[in-house]
Design an enzyme around this catalytic site. Sequence first.
Site, mmCIF file in Angstrom:
data_model
loop_
_atom_site.group_PDB
_atom_site.id
_atom_site.type_symbol
_atom_site.label_atom_id
_atom_site.label_comp_id
_atom_site.label_asym_id
_atom_site.label_seq_id
_atom_site.Cartn_x
_atom_site.Cartn_y
_atom_site.Cartn_z
ATOM 1 N N ILE A 98 14.662 -9.496 22.026
ATOM 2 C CA ILE A 98 15.149 -10.726 21.022
ATOM 3 C C ILE A 98 16.178 -11.151 21.540
ATOM 4 C CG2 ILE A 98 15.568 -11.022 18.724
ATOM 5 C CD1 ILE A 98 13.732 -8.459 18.352
ATOM 6 N N GLY A 125 0.821 -1.235 -0.234
ATOM 7 C CA GLY A 125 0.047 -0.279 0.106
ATOM 8 C C GLY A 125 0.911 1.293 0.081
ATOM 9 N N HIS A 179 -5.193 -20.695 46.655
ATOM 10 C CA HIS A 179 -4.277 -21.380 47.216
ATOM 11 C C HIS A 179 -4.280 -22.657 46.774
ATOM 12 C CE1 HIS A 179 -1.203 -22.506 50.457
ATOM 13 N NE2 HIS A 179 -2.037 -23.242 50.920
ATOM 14 N N GLU A 222 26.806 -6.243 24.338
ATOM 15 C CA GLU A 222 25.756 -5.095 24.579
ATOM 16 C C GLU A 222 26.543 -3.706 24.704
ATOM 17 O OE1 GLU A 222 23.096 -2.603 24.607
ATOM 18 O OE2 GLU A 222 22.390 -4.779 24.500
#
Length: 474
Positions: A193, A124, A453, A212
């Site tokens: 991820i 689109g 419980h 990281e």
Amino acid sequence: MSQQFDVLVIGGGPGGYVAAIRAAQLGFKVACCESNPYADPKGQPRLGGTCLNVGCIPSKALLHTSHMFEEAGHAFADQGITVGAPKIDVAKMLARKATIVTQLTQGIAGLFKKNKVTFLAGHGSFVGQGAAGWQVQVGKETVEAKQVIIATGSTARHLPGVPVCNEIVCDNIGALEIGVVPKKLAVIGAGVIGLEMGSVWRRLGAEVTVLEAMPDFLAAADQDIAKEAQKIFTKQGLSFNFGVKIGDIKKTAKGVSINYTDKDGKAQKLDADRLVVSIGRIPNTQGLGADKVGLKLNERGMVEVDGHCKTNLPGVWAIGDVVRGPMLAHKAMEEGVAVAELMAGQAGHISFDFIPWVIYTDPEIAWVGKTEQQLKAEGVAYKAGKIPFLANGRALGAGNAQGFVKMLADAKTDRILGVHIIGPNASELIGECVVAMEFGAASEDLARICHGHPTLSEVVHEAALACDKRPLHF
């Protein structure tokens, strides 16, 4: 003459297909277009978006299989069950995952038929504005719609100069299709991820190293949760390196070689069989034709919207990963419902402050609301209740009693400001907390509610009691 609709949804992911269904339920003539085939064997466009095809759903299937494999190999013996050394059939695991995905994508197509939503196969792109509304090119056809909902989602961000082939160097798509258990797996990015995919392949026998760039682990989470998670995941066998700067990455005869600088500024090299790059996602707005109709995008390529998902163009809305806010499927779905209801003159609303976050590792991590560090930075007086799963009979009986529930409440009003969970079924337990916060509940409200419980939910109950320093089982 081109097809005409009341509403056209561009994108068939979680936000898009939910928006289309809700709009149809409200009486609109609705179409939804999608062009991405994902893993369709015939190359046909598939509904469900990233989440269903190459994200949330397939990753959970792999996480479940790998969890069962690890349970069989390590936890069964503690419960008196002898099964011998388990073996993993990776091809069968991947086939099971694909079957689940196909079943669900076909289910959405069925929902479209049930609700009389027209599915248009094709990309689109805005063309202009005509007498009957917005003109959008979908494949080779131009359709017109009075209102348009942009739900084009996002795609994985790649490292500059590092081509992703999804065989040796993978993003989220390739990470779900690794055909053999790698001896060594490198993961760049310690986000959702990276942690989930790293966990899958670590359980199945890979040696996983996570690189990281940020100096801290799970910076968005409450610090108590992040510290506990890092401790547990490291004990499980994931290796973490923080504060790194990635250098050259090259394919080798055996796999891939990653050069990086560690937090102390020293040059390092990591050789691995496979590499998963999980450094975030970018919005899908290229090819949308925004420039042709004057649709405003921000500097990150996201569609600019107000608090009700309205763009700068009349009758054009945008939801999900392509707009501000967390890139979460459930957030996109709620925005889709809200927009459909707003178009119908109803009071569609999204509570952005109460959107839960979930990481499906083991133990699971989930939270909603403010973290303790945020409350400190904002100068909000608060009280905290923190209860470990070790104090819970159901968790102990299941052999899964790692982690805790931490509840934060306003020191004066007692209103719940945030709940943070690391432990078994955290993804399900957080739902009670979201409901409570949506209705402005105090910690005393949860403390006074009878919980079954023995259940894991009793830890939430005890955390609420602990906000008033009166826990009963810890």
